[in-house]
Design a protein around this motif. Structure first.
Motif, mmCIF file in Angstrom:
data_model
loop_
_atom_site.group_PDB
_atom_site.id
_atom_site.type_symbol
_atom_site.label_atom_id
_atom_site.label_comp_id
_atom_site.label_asym_id
_atom_site.label_seq_id
_atom_site.Cartn_x
_atom_site.Cartn_y
_atom_site.Cartn_z
ATOM 1 N N ARG A 130 0.854 -1.188 0.000
ATOM 2 C CA ARG A 130 0.000 0.000 0.000
ATOM 3 C C ARG A 130 0.891 1.239 0.000
ATOM 4 O O ARG A 130 1.860 1.306 0.764
ATOM 5 C CB ARG A 130 -0.914 0.032 1.227
ATOM 6 C CG ARG A 130 -1.903 -1.129 1.316
ATOM 7 C CD ARG A 130 -2.747 -1.047 2.584
ATOM 8 N NE ARG A 130 -3.504 0.188 2.648
ATOM 9 C CZ ARG A 130 -4.721 0.349 2.111
ATOM 10 N NH1 ARG A 130 -5.308 -0.655 1.478
ATOM 11 N NH2 ARG A 130 -5.367 1.495 2.221
ATOM 12 N N THR A 146 3.774 0.723 2.634
ATOM 13 C CA THR A 146 3.527 -0.291 3.657
ATOM 14 C C THR A 146 3.451 -1.666 3.010
ATOM 15 O O THR A 146 2.802 -1.832 1.978
ATOM 16 C CB THR A 146 2.209 -0.011 4.405
ATOM 17 O OG1 THR A 146 2.273 1.287 5.002
ATOM 18 C CG2 THR A 146 1.965 -1.042 5.494
ATOM 19 N N ALA A 153 -2.974 -8.749 6.133
ATOM 20 C CA ALA A 153 -3.741 -7.745 5.394
ATOM 21 C C ALA A 153 -5.201 -8.146 5.223
ATOM 22 O O ALA A 153 -6.076 -7.291 5.114
ATOM 23 C CB ALA A 153 -3.108 -7.499 4.026
ATOM 24 N N MET A 166 -7.449 -3.383 5.030
ATOM 25 C CA MET A 166 -6.133 -3.250 4.413
ATOM 26 C C MET A 166 -6.135 -3.606 2.926
ATOM 27 O O MET A 166 -5.132 -3.414 2.243
ATOM 28 C CB MET A 166 -5.112 -4.138 5.145
ATOM 29 C CG MET A 166 -4.791 -3.681 6.549
ATOM 30 S SD MET A 166 -3.953 -2.054 6.605
ATOM 31 C CE MET A 166 -5.301 -0.988 7.128
ATOM 32 N N TYR A 235 3.794 -5.941 9.892
ATOM 33 C CA TYR A 235 3.841 -5.049 8.734
ATOM 34 C C TYR A 235 5.158 -4.278 8.760
ATOM 35 O O TYR A 235 5.840 -4.183 9.789
ATOM 36 C CB TYR A 235 2.657 -4.075 8.701
ATOM 37 C CG TYR A 235 2.535 -3.172 9.907
ATOM 38 C CD1 TYR A 235 3.225 -1.966 9.995
ATOM 39 C CD2 TYR A 235 1.703 -3.527 10.968
ATOM 40 C CE1 TYR A 235 3.107 -1.137 11.093
ATOM 41 C CE2 TYR A 235 1.576 -2.711 12.084
ATOM 42 C CZ TYR A 235 2.278 -1.512 12.122
ATOM 43 O OH TYR A 235 2.171 -0.711 13.225
#
Length: 253
Positions: A130, A146, A153, A166, A235
Motif C-alpha cells: 500500500r 507499507t 492484510a 487493508m 507489517y
C-alpha cells in the motif's frame, strides 16, 4: 549584506520550509540571485548547486531553477507510552495552520522480492503493498510504502462486513477503527514491538517521482518493522521525506 553560498542556501531553504517558495516555483536567475544577495554570479551558482544536491531545487538548461520540495513537515513516529501505543500521531505539518491531506495511490498483491528477507518476509511470500502520499497545502511532502503479509492484510474486524480494511482499493472511502482504538487491536494483530531504522540516502525512484523531485535526490528513509510476540512480521512501513523535514519521536516513561 554580502553573504556566502551556505548563507544563501540557508535563507532559501528556510523560505521553502515556511512555504514562501512553493513547490514548482521558479527561483530567480543566477544573475538576479547574485544581485539580490550582493554576491558574485559564481557564488549564486554555487548556492543553487547545493540546493540541487539537497534535493530542494531542480536546475534545467533553458528552464532555470525551480523549487523541487514542498514545505516542511514532521515525520512524527508516534507518542510511545509503554505498553500503550494508541496515542501515536503518524505525521503533522511543521507550520501551524497548514492543510494536511493524505491519499492512497497504490494497493496491490505481489510476491515478496528477495530483499524483503532482511525484514523477515520470505522471498516469494504473498504480500500486500500500500502506498500513501501525504501533502501540505497541495504539495506532496511524504511517500509512505507499507508491506504486509497477505494473512495479516486480509484480517477482518469482529462484526465487520465488506472488503478487509487493508485491502480497500485506491479511491475507496477510508476505513478507520472506532475512536480510541488503534488499527492493530481492531484487526486482531498481536503487535509486540517495532524496530525503527532512520538513514539519510538517495530516495527510491518511486518516492522521487511521487514527490516531484529529481531521481537520486537525498532524503530521510524511515523503516519501521513491526513484529508480533513470536517475532513474526506484522507489517513494514518505509516513509520517505526530503532532508529539510524533521523526524520526531516522543517516548514517555
Amino acid at each position: 549584506m554580502t553573504m556566502n553560498a551556505n548563507a544563501i542556501v540557508a535563507d532559501i531553504r528556510a523560505g521553502i520550509a515556511a512555504g514562501q517558495y512553493r513547490y514548482g516555483t521558479r527561483l530567480p536567475s543566477v544573475r538576479d540571485l547574485a544581485d539580490r544577495y550582493e554576491v558574485s554570479q559564481q557564488t549564486a551558482a554555487a548556492a543553487y548547486a547545493v540546493l540541487s544536491a539537497l534535493g530542494l531545487a531542480r536546475t534545467e538548461r533553458g528552464s532555470g531553477t525551480t523549487v523541487a520540495a514542498g514545505p516542511a513537515a514532521e515525520a512524527h513516529l508516534g507518542t510511545f507510552s509503554p505498553p500503550d501505543l494508541a496515542a501515536a500521531v503518524p505525521w503533522k505539518p511543521a507550520r501551524e495552520g497548514a492543510e494536511a491531506t493524505e491519499a492512497t495511490t497504490l494497493v496491490r498483491q505481489a510476491s515478496a522480492p528477495e530483499f524483503m528477507a532482511t525484514w523477515g518476509i520470505a522471498a516469494g511470500a504473498e504480500v500486500v503493498e500500500r502506498t500513501r502520499i501525504r501533502s501540505i497545502d497541495g504539495a506532496p511532502v511524504q511517500h509512505k510504502w507499507t508491506v504486509l503479509p497477505y494473512e495479516k492484510a486480509s484480517r477482518m474486524p469482529q462484526g465487520y462486513e465488506g472488503v478487509p480494511p487493508m485491502l480497500a482499493p485506491v479511491g475507496a472511502q477510508p476505513i478507520k477503527p472506532p475512536t480510541g482504538t488503534r488499527v492493530a487491536d481492531w484487526l486482531g494483530w498481536d503487535v509486540a514491538m517495532t524496530e525503527c531504522t532512520i538513514t539519510a540516502e538517495p530516495m527510491m525512484p518511486e518516492a522521487c517521482e511521487a514527490l516531484g523531485m529529481p531521481e537520486g535526490s537525498p532524503g530521510f528513509r524511515i523503516v519501521n518493522v513491526t513484529r508480533d510476540s513470536e517475532g513474526e512480521v506484522v507489517y513494514v512501513t518505509i516513509t520517505t521525506t526530503p532532508l529539510h523535514h524533521r523526524v520526531t519521536l516522543d517516548i514517555v516513561g
